[in-house]
Motif scaffolding. Structure first.
Motif, short mmCIF file in Angstrom:
data_model
loop_
_atom_site.label_atom_id
_atom_site.label_comp_id
_atom_site.label_asym_id
_atom_site.label_seq_id
_atom_site.Cartn_x
_atom_site.Cartn_y
_atom_site.Cartn_z
N SER A 89 20.47 -8.29 21.73
CA SER A 89 21.23 -9.23 22.57
C SER A 89 22.72 -8.91 22.45
O SER A 89 23.16 -8.24 21.52
N LEU A 90 23.50 -9.44 23.39
CA LEU A 90 24.95 -9.23 23.35
C LEU A 90 25.54 -9.82 22.07
O LEU A 90 26.45 -9.23 21.48
N LYS A 91 25.02 -10.95 21.66
CA LYS A 91 25.50 -11.59 20.44
C LYS A 91 25.22 -10.70 19.22
O LYS A 91 26.07 -10.54 18.35
N GLU A 92 24.04 -10.09 19.17
CA GLU A 92 23.70 -9.19 18.07
C GLU A 92 24.58 -7.95 18.06
O GLU A 92 25.05 -7.50 17.01
N ILE A 93 24.82 -7.41 19.24
CA ILE A 93 25.69 -6.23 19.35
C ILE A 93 27.11 -6.59 18.92
O ILE A 93 27.75 -5.86 18.16
N ALA A 94 27.59 -7.74 19.40
CA ALA A 94 28.94 -8.19 19.03
C ALA A 94 29.05 -8.32 17.52
O ALA A 94 30.01 -7.82 16.90
N PHE A 95 28.06 -8.93 16.89
CA PHE A 95 28.08 -9.12 15.44
C PHE A 95 28.00 -7.77 14.72
O PHE A 95 28.71 -7.54 13.76
N ASP A 96 27.14 -6.88 15.22
CA ASP A 96 26.99 -5.55 14.63
C ASP A 96 28.31 -4.77 14.64
O ASP A 96 28.60 -4.00 13.73
N LEU A 97 29.10 -5.00 15.67
CA LEU A 97 30.38 -4.29 15.80
C LEU A 97 31.53 -5.02 15.12
O LEU A 97 32.68 -4.59 15.22
N GLY A 98 31.23 -6.11 14.46
CA GLY A 98 32.27 -6.81 13.70
C GLY A 98 32.99 -7.91 14.45
O GLY A 98 33.99 -8.43 13.96
N PHE A 99 32.49 -8.27 15.62
CA PHE A 99 33.09 -9.38 16.36
C PHE A 99 32.43 -10.67 15.89
O PHE A 99 31.20 -10.76 15.86
N SER A 100 33.22 -11.66 15.54
CA SER A 100 32.64 -12.92 15.09
C SER A 100 32.33 -13.84 16.26
O SER A 100 31.59 -14.81 16.11
N ASP A 101 32.86 -13.49 17.42
CA ASP A 101 32.68 -14.34 18.60
C ASP A 101 32.20 -13.47 19.78
O ASP A 101 32.88 -12.52 20.17
N ALA A 102 31.05 -13.81 20.34
CA ALA A 102 30.49 -13.03 21.45
C ALA A 102 31.39 -13.08 22.68
O ALA A 102 31.48 -12.11 23.43
N SER A 103 32.08 -14.19 22.90
CA SER A 103 32.95 -14.28 24.07
C SER A 103 34.15 -13.33 23.93
O SER A 103 34.61 -12.75 24.91
N TYR A 104 34.65 -13.17 22.71
CA TYR A 104 35.73 -12.21 22.50
C TYR A 104 35.22 -10.79 22.74
O TYR A 104 35.91 -9.96 23.33
N PHE A 105 34.00 -10.49 22.29
CA PHE A 105 33.40 -9.19 22.55
C PHE A 105 33.32 -8.94 24.05
O PHE A 105 33.64 -7.85 24.52
N ASN A 106 32.90 -9.94 24.82
CA ASN A 106 32.81 -9.80 26.28
C ASN A 106 34.18 -9.46 26.88
O ASN A 106 34.29 -8.57 27.73
N ARG A 107 35.22 -10.19 26.45
CA ARG A 107 36.57 -9.92 26.97
C ARG A 107 37.05 -8.53 26.58
O ARG A 107 37.63 -7.80 27.39
N PHE A 108 36.80 -8.16 25.32
CA PHE A 108 37.18 -6.83 24.84
C PHE A 108 36.49 -5.75 25.67
O PHE A 108 37.13 -4.80 26.15
N PHE A 109 35.19 -5.87 25.86
CA PHE A 109 34.41 -4.87 26.59
C PHE A 109 34.90 -4.76 28.03
O PHE A 109 35.09 -3.66 28.55
N LYS A 110 35.13 -5.89 28.67
CA LYS A 110 35.60 -5.90 30.06
C LYS A 110 36.96 -5.21 30.16
O LYS A 110 37.21 -4.42 31.08
#
Length: 158
Positions: free
Chosen positions: A116-137
């Motif tokens: 899941s996106l949340k799992e990927i975000a956590f795996d990459l060291g992001f504590s917040d999935a929404s921040y991962f989404n903004r970073f990726f975009k």
């Protein structure tokens, strides 16, 4: 040259000291030239080595370390110097190298795993999935969901 130096050394006289100094200067100049030419073609400068070391550290630690200062500390230099050298050698800021490596791994995980996106975000060291989404975009120009959908569609449909 050494033969002339030795001959002059064996002939004491008024001009001996001057001649020995002149021969010695020529010999040292010649040896210096040989030394410099030996390393001239290696083509790898200290700044290029620093760029390679920085990239190597990023590849090893991109999941844990996100700041240029953290990498500078590992490389035993100041963050300002690291940023300056990386920018001059690669044309990109040091932080961009870190972000590009994170984005590359994110794309790889989105394509090759069912996580899941949340799992990927956590795996990459992001504590917040929404921040991962903004970073990726910001880095990739599309959201993680759009990326996963489009790449899987492109490569899994025949």
């Amino acid at each position: 040259m050494i033969v002339r130096l030795n001959t002059e050394y064996g002939m004491p006289g008024d001009w001996q000291q001057g001649m020995l100094a002149a021969y010695l200067t020529v010999l040292l100049t010649y040896l210096s030239r040989l030394y410099v030419e030996q390393f001239k073609d290696s083509g790898v400068s200290a700044d290029q080595l620093l760029l390679k070391s920085f990239q190597s550290e990023i590849n090893e630690r991109f999941r844990e370390l996100r700041e240029v200062s953290e990498y500078a500390s590992l490389l035993n230099i100041s963050a300002g110097h690291l940023s300056e050298v990386i920018k001059s050698q690669s044309g990109k800021p040091a932080i961009k190298h870190i972000h590009e490596r994170l984005a590359l791994e994110a794309r790889r995980l989105l394509f090759h795993t069912g996580s899941s996106l949340k799992e990927i975000a956590f795996d990459l060291g992001f504590s917040d999935a929404s921040y991962f989404n903004r970073f990726f975009k910001r880095e990739c120009g599309v959201t993680p969901v759009e990326y996963r959908t489009s790449t899987r569609k492109m490569y899994h449909e025949y």
